[in-house]
Design a protein around this motif. Structure first.
Motif, PDB file in Angstrom:
ATOM      1  N   TYR A 142       0.746  -1.151   0.101  1.00 52.27           N
ATOM      2  CA  TYR A 142      -0.050  -0.117   0.028  1.00 52.27           C
ATOM      3  C   TYR A 142       1.085   1.193  -0.009  1.00 52.27           C
ATOM      4  O   TYR A 142       1.992   1.313   0.401  1.00 52.27           O
ATOM      5  CB  TYR A 142      -1.079   0.014   1.203  1.00 52.27           C
ATOM      6  N   ASP A 143       0.168   2.571  -0.607  1.00 52.28           N
ATOM      7  CA  ASP A 143       0.860   3.541  -0.510  1.00 52.28           C
ATOM      8  C   ASP A 143       0.178   4.604   0.386  1.00 52.28           C
ATOM      9  O   ASP A 143      -1.014   5.132  -0.097  1.00 52.28           O
ATOM     10  CB  ASP A 143       0.886   4.170  -1.985  1.00 52.28           C
ATOM     11  N   PHE A 144       0.449   4.670   1.592  1.00 51.42           N
ATOM     12  CA  PHE A 144      -0.337   5.666   2.704  1.00 51.42           C
ATOM     13  C   PHE A 144      -0.350   7.005   2.183  1.00 51.42           C
ATOM     14  O   PHE A 144      -1.301   7.774   2.577  1.00 51.42           O
ATOM     15  CB  PHE A 144       0.222   5.402   3.995  1.00 51.42           C
ATOM     16  N   ALA A 145       0.714   7.614   1.549  1.00 51.77           N
ATOM     17  CA  ALA A 145       0.854   9.013   1.006  1.00 51.77           C
ATOM     18  C   ALA A 145      -0.340   9.236   0.133  1.00 51.77           C
ATOM     19  O   ALA A 145      -1.036  10.147   0.304  1.00 51.77           O
ATOM     20  CB  ALA A 145       2.188   9.399   0.438  1.00 51.77           C
ATOM     21  N   GLU A 146      -0.611   8.230  -0.900  1.00 55.45           N
ATOM     22  CA  GLU A 146      -1.696   8.551  -1.925  1.00 55.45           C
ATOM     23  C   GLU A 146      -3.022   7.991  -1.222  1.00 55.45           C
ATOM     24  O   GLU A 146      -4.029   8.982  -1.676  1.00 55.45           O
ATOM     25  CB  GLU A 146      -1.445   7.466  -2.984  1.00 55.45           C
ATOM     26  N   GLU A 147      -3.183   7.398  -0.195  1.00 49.96           N
ATOM     27  CA  GLU A 147      -4.174   7.141   0.616  1.00 49.96           C
ATOM     28  C   GLU A 147      -4.714   8.370   1.146  1.00 49.96           C
ATOM     29  O   GLU A 147      -5.976   8.640   1.271  1.00 49.96           O
ATOM     30  CB  GLU A 147      -4.126   6.147   1.471  1.00 49.96           C
ATOM     31  N   MET A 148      -3.916   9.222   2.061  1.00 52.27           N
ATOM     32  CA  MET A 148      -4.108  10.247   2.484  1.00 52.27           C
ATOM     33  C   MET A 148      -4.493  11.395   1.609  1.00 52.27           C
ATOM     34  O   MET A 148      -5.406  12.250   1.758  1.00 52.27           O
ATOM     35  CB  MET A 148      -2.924  10.687   3.517  1.00 52.27           C
ATOM     36  N   LEU A 149      -3.708  11.594   0.638  1.00 50.43           N
ATOM     37  CA  LEU A 149      -4.202  12.604  -0.419  1.00 50.43           C
ATOM     38  C   LEU A 149      -5.504  12.428  -0.904  1.00 50.43           C
ATOM     39  O   LEU A 149      -6.132  13.209  -1.103  1.00 50.43           O
ATOM     40  CB  LEU A 149      -3.051  12.684  -1.503  1.00 50.43           C
ATOM     41  N   ALA A 150      -5.822  11.160  -1.168  1.00 50.70           N
ATOM     42  CA  ALA A 150      -7.143  10.774  -1.717  1.00 50.70           C
ATOM     43  C   ALA A 150      -8.255  11.053  -0.724  1.00 50.70           C
ATOM     44  O   ALA A 150      -9.426  11.597  -1.155  1.00 50.70           O
ATOM     45  CB  ALA A 150      -7.417   9.433  -2.228  1.00 50.70           C
ATOM     46  N   LEU A 151      -7.704  11.087   0.507  1.00 51.02           N
ATOM     47  CA  LEU A 151      -8.786  11.331   1.576  1.00 51.02           C
ATOM     48  C   LEU A 151      -9.208  12.601   1.933  1.00 51.02           C
ATOM     49  O   LEU A 151     -10.300  13.032   2.419  1.00 51.02           O
ATOM     50  CB  LEU A 151      -8.194  10.784   3.060  1.00 51.02           C
ATOM     51  N   VAL A 152      -8.414  13.547   1.413  1.00 49.06           N
ATOM     52  CA  VAL A 152      -8.561  15.034   1.456  1.00 49.06           C
ATOM     53  C   VAL A 152     -10.012  15.448   1.018  1.00 49.06           C
ATOM     54  O   VAL A 152     -10.660  16.214   1.245  1.00 49.06           O
ATOM     55  CB  VAL A 152      -7.403  15.908   0.933  1.00 49.06           C
ATOM     56  N   ASP A 153     -10.327  14.582  -0.259  1.00 46.53           N
ATOM     57  CA  ASP A 153     -11.484  14.989  -0.957  1.00 46.53           C
ATOM     58  C   ASP A 153     -12.635  14.742  -0.152  1.00 46.53           C
ATOM     59  O   ASP A 153     -13.769  15.407  -0.450  1.00 46.53           O
ATOM     60  CB  ASP A 153     -11.499  14.068  -2.241  1.00 46.53           C
TER      61      ASP A 153
END
Length: 503
Positions: A142-153
């Protein structure tokens, strides 16, 4: 008896000894409320401070036995930071993997996407400060950075439940991005912010116009701009087809014309509402290195002087550290006020005038600011032991209104953070007659409603304070990171050093 600093560099050299991180993000508000740059002023590991973190965890777990989401994350990370920093505890690779998974799972379980994203930013920042392998967070699984960036939406506008509810716009989303940008920059992931499905920096800058209040727009953008400068992407503020710094400064300049109504827990003077966004934006200008903006249109430092003079004592206590840091970073202290002591002497006198227990916000937060202001200016000897004891005992009297009673955790977090930085955190954990023979922390938590439901997000600030305490144990030599060193070199910031003790 006077309080003595554990940081001998600050006691000898004052603000000239500040690490670049503390020049960029210096105040309790940005750390305790927004979770930015926790764990400043690190010291060598000592068992005493580490045990306070574990003690606080145990006290909280007695009242909230099954913490969820952000609080679970904060308690886990504070504990983890203590153990990673402890030379007597060998943290195995297996435990690193398992604890990282627990931390990320706790954030995934957080129902409020704002807190989840802020926690993600804190986690990346902690990894940088503890020298942990980023592959634990970004790997084939998994890529936790991408996960968090997507969660901003998923962060919706106007969700803040406070006196100005419904009038914040995308303020929370802007701050979530700010936290995440800082953490990702600390671990060298800046490229992810501008590549891929969207340019997240442009997206964050595009949120500015949704924040209607000049007060919140100026204060919030000051942190976003400072972080973009720290991570090396400040060109997008100025040179990407639009000048966002100019826009925000001009919007704040028009605050009388805009006349946006604001409410605060206690009465606030018009001067306070004006000076806060202006002085924080001045520090953002200093951190960007584009100091000509300080005189764009008019002399922005000169306009602070009459505003400062109009502030009430408790308001000066809040704003003094912002003012001094901005002047220091702009190289204007001698020109504007002569010397730090001119302001600090006044501020210290207010400790005897302003009752910290009178209310949770204006008075309750004020004394932590003075402790930190005295510390960073090398004048902590001006803080008496009596003043520290007054802080430790004030929560018993913070009961004038129901909102004061359920909000005590807010000023407690500020005070725990400040007293921890000056080697006095134990005052909050020792039995005290004021609290019937138990500690201030035990008494505070015992007053919480069932599971802390009424206190809500105020309790999460305690989590930030504990993370900060845990991260401070990483060793005095670890008081900066490559990202902040690069910023200091770029800005030509010189720094005086002295060995820090392990208090």
């Amino acid at each position: 008896m006077m309080v003595t600093t554990p940081n001998s560099a600050l006691s000898r050299f004052g603000m000239a000894a500040l690490a670049p991180e503390s020049r960029v993000i210096c105040t309790p508000w940005s750390r305790m409320v927004r979770g930015l740059s926790l764990g400043q002023y690190p010291v060598d590991y000592n068992e005493r401070l580490g045990s306070l973190v574990h003690q606080a965890r145990d006290i909280l777990l007695r009242k909230i036995p099954a913490p969820e989401g952000y609080l679970r994350f904060a308690l886990l990370l504070a504990d983890f930071a203590v153990d990673v920093s402890n030379p007597g505890v060998g943290v195995s690779s297996d435990r690193l993997v398992k604890t990282t998974r627990k931390l990320t799972d706790a954030l995934r379980s957080e129902k409020n996407p704002y807190y989840a994203v802020v926690g993600g930013g804190i986690l990346f920042d902690a990894f940088a400060k503890l020298h942990l392998d980023i592959a634990l967070l970004i790997n084939a699984e998994y890529d936790f950075a991408e996960e968090m960036l997507a969660l901003v939406d998923r962060i919706q506008p106007d969700q803040i439940k406070d006196e100005n509810a419904g009038n914040h716009g995308e303020y929370e989303k802007l701050f979530a991005y700010t936290s995440l940008f800082l953490g990702m920059g600390q671990v060298g992931l800046q490229e992810k912010l501008t590549a891929g499905r969207c340019n997240h920096i442009r997206e964050a800058l595009g949120l500015i116009q949704t924040v209607p209040s000049p007060f919140f727009r100026g204060r919030g953008c000051s942190m976003l701009f400072s972080v973009l400068s720290a991570i090396g992407l400040d060109g997008m503020i100025f040179d990407d087809g639009h000048d966002f710094m100019k826009d925000v400064l001009e919007y704040v300049d028009r605050d009388d014309e805009i006349n946006f109504p604001l409410r605060f827990p206690q009465p606030i003077s018009p001067a306070y509402v004006k000076i806060y966004p202006r002085v924080t934006m001045l520090n953002a200008i200093a951190v960007s290195g584009r100091t000509s903006y300080a005189t764009m249109g008019h002399d922005r430092l000169a306009e602070l002087r009459p505003l400062w003079a109009e502030l009430e004592p408790a308001e000066k206590m809040h704003q003094g550290l912002y003012y001094l840091i901005a002047l220091h970073n702009l190289g204007k202290i001698s020109e504007e006020i002569g010397a730090e002591r001119v302001i600090v002497d006044d501020l210290v006198r207010f400790l005897d005038v302003v009752d910290p227990g009178a209310n949770f916000f204006l008075n309750g937060l004020s004394h932590a600011y003075i402790v930190e202001t005295a510390m960073v200016t090398g004048q902590l000897d001006a803080i008496s032991d009596r003043a520290i004891n007054r802080i430790a005992d004030c929560f018993a009297y913070m009961d004038a209104t129901p909102i004061d009673r359920i909000s005590r955790a807010y000023p407690f977090a500020y005070d725990l953070n400040a007293l921890g930085e000056v080697g006095e955190a134990e005052k909050l954990f020792e039995p005290r007659p004021t609290y019937g023979g138990v500690s201030a922390f035990s008494w505070l938590v015992d007053q919480f409603s069932s599971e802390g439901h009424a206190e809500g997000s105020r309790i999460l600030m305690l989590g930030n304070a504990l993370i900060g305490l845990g991260l401070r144990l990483r060793g005095a030599e670890n008081d900066t990171t490559p990202m902040f060193d690069h910023l200091a070199k770029r800005l030509g910031w010189q720094r005086l050093h002295a060995r820090v003790s392990s208090m």
